[in-house]
Design a protein around this motif. Structure first.
Motif, PDB file in Angstrom:
ATOM      1  N   GLY A  84       0.726  -1.204  -0.149  1.00 59.10           N
ATOM      2  CA  GLY A  84       0.007   0.123   0.102  1.00 59.10           C
ATOM      3  C   GLY A  84       0.701   1.294   0.017  1.00 59.10           C
ATOM      4  O   GLY A  84       0.393   2.399  -0.153  1.00 59.10           O
ATOM      5  N   TYR A  87      -0.162   5.355   1.086  1.00 61.62           N
ATOM      6  CA  TYR A  87      -1.594   5.011   1.550  1.00 61.62           C
ATOM      7  C   TYR A  87      -1.464   4.319   2.949  1.00 61.62           C
ATOM      8  O   TYR A  87      -2.095   4.757   3.969  1.00 61.62           O
ATOM      9  CB  TYR A  87      -2.280   4.116   0.711  1.00 61.62           C
ATOM     10  N   SER A  88      -0.754   3.105   3.172  1.00 60.33           N
ATOM     11  CA  SER A  88      -0.700   2.406   4.421  1.00 60.33           C
ATOM     12  C   SER A  88       0.002   3.188   5.386  1.00 60.33           C
ATOM     13  O   SER A  88      -0.448   3.048   6.696  1.00 60.33           O
ATOM     14  CB  SER A  88      -0.142   1.174   4.134  1.00 60.33           C
ATOM     15  N   TYR A  91      -2.683   5.730   6.789  1.00 62.81           N
ATOM     16  CA  TYR A  91      -3.485   4.919   7.481  1.00 62.81           C
ATOM     17  C   TYR A  91      -2.879   4.643   8.799  1.00 62.81           C
ATOM     18  O   TYR A  91      -3.810   4.806   9.760  1.00 62.81           O
ATOM     19  CB  TYR A  91      -3.839   3.869   6.942  1.00 62.81           C
ATOM     20  N   ALA A  99      -5.693   8.979   4.677  1.00 67.23           N
ATOM     21  CA  ALA A  99      -5.169   7.995   3.740  1.00 67.23           C
ATOM     22  C   ALA A  99      -5.977   7.750   2.615  1.00 67.23           C
ATOM     23  O   ALA A  99      -5.438   7.486   1.520  1.00 67.23           O
ATOM     24  CB  ALA A  99      -5.505   6.594   4.675  1.00 67.23           C
ATOM     25  N   VAL A 102      -4.486  10.454   0.249  1.00 66.60           N
ATOM     26  CA  VAL A 102      -3.066  10.000  -0.168  1.00 66.60           C
ATOM     27  C   VAL A 102      -3.665   8.900  -1.377  1.00 66.60           C
ATOM     28  O   VAL A 102      -2.792   8.783  -2.370  1.00 66.60           O
ATOM     29  CB  VAL A 102      -2.531   9.295   0.702  1.00 66.60           C
ATOM     30  N   ALA A 103      -4.391   7.987  -1.175  1.00 67.99           N
ATOM     31  CA  ALA A 103      -4.933   7.076  -2.157  1.00 67.99           C
ATOM     32  C   ALA A 103      -5.296   7.737  -3.282  1.00 67.99           C
ATOM     33  O   ALA A 103      -4.803   7.304  -4.448  1.00 67.99           O
ATOM     34  CB  ALA A 103      -5.979   6.081  -1.340  1.00 67.99           C
ATOM     35  N   THR A 234       5.538  -0.457  -2.142  1.00 68.21           N
ATOM     36  CA  THR A 234       4.361  -1.034  -2.033  1.00 68.21           C
ATOM     37  C   THR A 234       4.323  -2.721  -2.029  1.00 68.21           C
ATOM     38  O   THR A 234       3.243  -3.550  -1.989  1.00 68.21           O
ATOM     39  CB  THR A 234       3.397  -0.872  -3.559  1.00 68.21           C
ATOM     40  N   ILE A 323      -1.837  -1.112  -3.827  1.00 66.76           N
ATOM     41  CA  ILE A 323      -2.612   0.036  -3.049  1.00 66.76           C
ATOM     42  C   ILE A 323      -3.980  -0.368  -2.945  1.00 66.76           C
ATOM     43  O   ILE A 323      -4.649  -0.411  -1.807  1.00 66.76           O
ATOM     44  CB  ILE A 323      -2.213   1.268  -3.686  1.00 66.76           C
ATOM     45  N   MET A 327      -6.307  -1.122   0.430  1.00 67.85           N
ATOM     46  CA  MET A 327      -7.641  -0.206   0.936  1.00 67.85           C
ATOM     47  C   MET A 327      -8.964  -1.245   0.809  1.00 67.85           C
ATOM     48  O   MET A 327      -9.536  -0.992   1.874  1.00 67.85           O
ATOM     49  CB  MET A 327      -7.901   0.538  -0.238  1.00 67.85           C
ATOM     50  N   ALA A 381       1.754  12.998  -2.135  1.00 72.08           N
ATOM     51  CA  ALA A 381       1.992  11.665  -1.397  1.00 72.08           C
ATOM     52  C   ALA A 381       3.197  11.610  -0.621  1.00 72.08           C
ATOM     53  O   ALA A 381       3.419  11.271   0.584  1.00 72.08           O
ATOM     54  CB  ALA A 381       1.827  10.444  -2.497  1.00 72.08           C
ATOM     55  N   TRP A 445     -15.163   8.276   0.437  1.00 78.19           N
ATOM     56  CA  TRP A 445     -14.747   7.892   1.764  1.00 78.19           C
ATOM     57  C   TRP A 445     -16.058   8.072   2.595  1.00 78.19           C
ATOM     58  O   TRP A 445     -16.245   7.146   3.557  1.00 78.19           O
ATOM     59  CB  TRP A 445     -13.448   8.581   2.253  1.00 78.19           C
TER      60      TRP A 445
END
Length: 469
Positions: A84, A87-88, A91, A99, A102-103, A234, A323, A327, A381, A445
């Motif tokens: 991820g 993103y991770s 998170y 998150a 960023v995703a 990733t 990614i 998610m 990011a 989201w």
């Protein structure tokens, strides 16, 4: 839970776990493969007219920006070694809303750039076919509707091949990528060797004809050549000994990429006056044709570009699928996307979704106007990763880390400042479109992720938060 934010944080999820099969060499190849792509084959023609011979310093500035961020990535990758990427990390440190933002940035970076380089592959393939066998794919079948064609069939074929290879298995994909990386580096080093035979120091006599401003402007253009380095992170859940391997791979990839870029830039500028770069198509091939007086260098460079872009498309699609997989496992996306094939241990539904989306974009949409969006998404990011390092140092100071950012907290602050500097250089239209895209992602989201996710915006280090906990 902060204690779970580590190598085993991903275990036990409904969709299944990924297979740890990637070693240091393959991971370095992923970093190089995702970074050394179309950029270096054309960026000098765009950047040199802005800075003159001082474009070499522009490469250094872009490399330093990427390097500062790579240090921050290395710490978070060793502390949160899951799939991820940023993103991770967002998170785990900043919560779900951050998150999701960023995703959205990463989708711009990987999905759009995958499609864009696929379109570039179609162009180079036509150039290679024309120079070797005297045929071309018909214009109607090699361009999007907005680019004089009906559909870009070669680009779709490339995406299909990459999708099938990724479904077959990550180890096979990593091996194929490693082979292509060796070929592309050999082609670039061939260029360097031949160009240096015509090196003239006189070409550097007027080193910075357009001043400091030109160097900065060119640095923003050159930065495109460093996009993709974060693809290393990733692969967190498919790497052997991730706490040690991820930081080493990030640093080694950056060093190799920066050295190769500087060699190409110095040798190209030494072989040709900087004024001749503007408007020059297939610049590296043109320089070699001038130096050698033969046509074969153009063929070699076109073949190298075809292989190079295949490698970039493969790795960027791989990164995007991981990614979305992460998610989905966090219930930010539907659970179908975190299912893993029990035989190949690859996330087939996610890979197919990415393949379809990239194929549609590459086949039907002209993507040249989206280049700045790819850049702004990446830079945002990168900034979040640097912020995440500082947040995790405060919220989870005792979390095991295989690597720590040297010069903390100055290094992450400098990384953020460098990213902001490059972002401010982009057009206001790019900023507006990016804000609208980000708003759409946050609305999604609020309507889906916040209602279905296992965590409700709780950062790591608190009583309930953690990456993929």
């Amino acid at each position: 839970m902060a204690a779970e934010t580590g190598a085993d944080a991903s275990a036990g999820h409904e969709g299944g776990d990924l297979k740890r099969s990637i070693g240091l060499g393959q991971l370095v190849a992923i970093g190089i493969g995702s970074t050394v792509g179309t950029g270096i084959f054309f960026v000098l023609s765009e950047a040199t007219p802005k800075a003159g011979p001082a474009v070499v310093l522009s490469f250094v500035i872009a490399g330093i920006t990427a390097g500062l961020t790579a240090l921050c990535y290395a710490e978070l990758a060793s502390a949160v070694p899951v799939s991820g990427s940023s993103y991770s990390y967002a998170y785990a440190t900043l919560g779900e809303a951050a998150a999701m933002g960023v995703a959205a940035c990463l989708i711009l970076e990987y999905l759009v750039s995958s499609a864009a380089v696929s379109v570039g592959w179609s162009e180079y393939l036509n150039a290679l076919l024309q120079s070797t066998v005297g045929v071309r794919v018909p214009e109607a079948l090699s361009g999007a509707p907005g680019a004089g064609g009906i559909v870009n069939l070669p680009a779709i074929v490339l995406v299909l091949l990459c999708t099938l290879l990724l479904i077959r298995g990550v180890s096979e994909s990593a091996t194929a990528n490693a082979i292509m990386v060796v070929i592309k580096l050999a082609v670039l080093l061939l260029f360097v060797g031949l160009a240096f035979t015509a090196f003239s120091a006189d070409n550097f006599a007027e080193f910075a004809p357009l001043g400091v401003g030109g160097i900065g402007a060119a640095a923003g253009t050159v930065f495109f050549s460093f996009i993709g380095l974060d693809a290393v992170s990733t692969a967190g859940e498919e790497v052997k000994d991730p706490r040690r391997t991820l930081p080493r791979a990030l640093m080694l990839s950056l060093v190799v990429v920066t050295v190769v870029y500087l060699l190409v830039a110095v040798s190209a500028l030494g072989a040709q006056p900087w004024e001749q770069f503007e408007g020059q198509e297939a610049g590296l091939a043109a320089i070699l044709t001038q130096v050698t007086g033969a046509s074969w260098p153009g063929i070699v460079l076109a073949a190298g570009a075809v292989i190079s872009i295949f490698s970039v498309t493969l790795v960027t699609m791989y990164a995007q699928s991981r990614i979305l997989f992460s998610m989905s496992r966090d219930a930010m996306l539907p659970p179908l996307l975190s299912r893993v094939n029990p035989r190949t241990l690859t996330p087939v539904p996610t890979t197919l979704l990415v393949g379809i989306a990239v194929a549609v974009l590459a086949g039907l949409v002209p993507l040249d106007v989206l280049a700045d969006l790819v850049s702004v998404g990446t830079l945002v990011a990168f900034s979040v990763v640097s912020i995440g390092v500082m947040v995790l140092r405060r919220t989870a100071p005792d979390l095991p880390r295989g690597f720590r950012v040297p010069g903390y907290p100055v290094t992450p602050v400098l990384s953020i400042a460098a990213c902001v500097y490059l972002i401010l250089g982009l057009s206001w239209i790019t900023h507006l479109v990016f804000v609208l895209w980000l708003a759409a992602a946050l609305i999604f989201w609020a309507l889906y992720g916040a209602r279905h996710s296992r965590l409700i915006g709780t950062p790591a280090g608190s009583s309930d938060g953690g990456a993929s906990s």
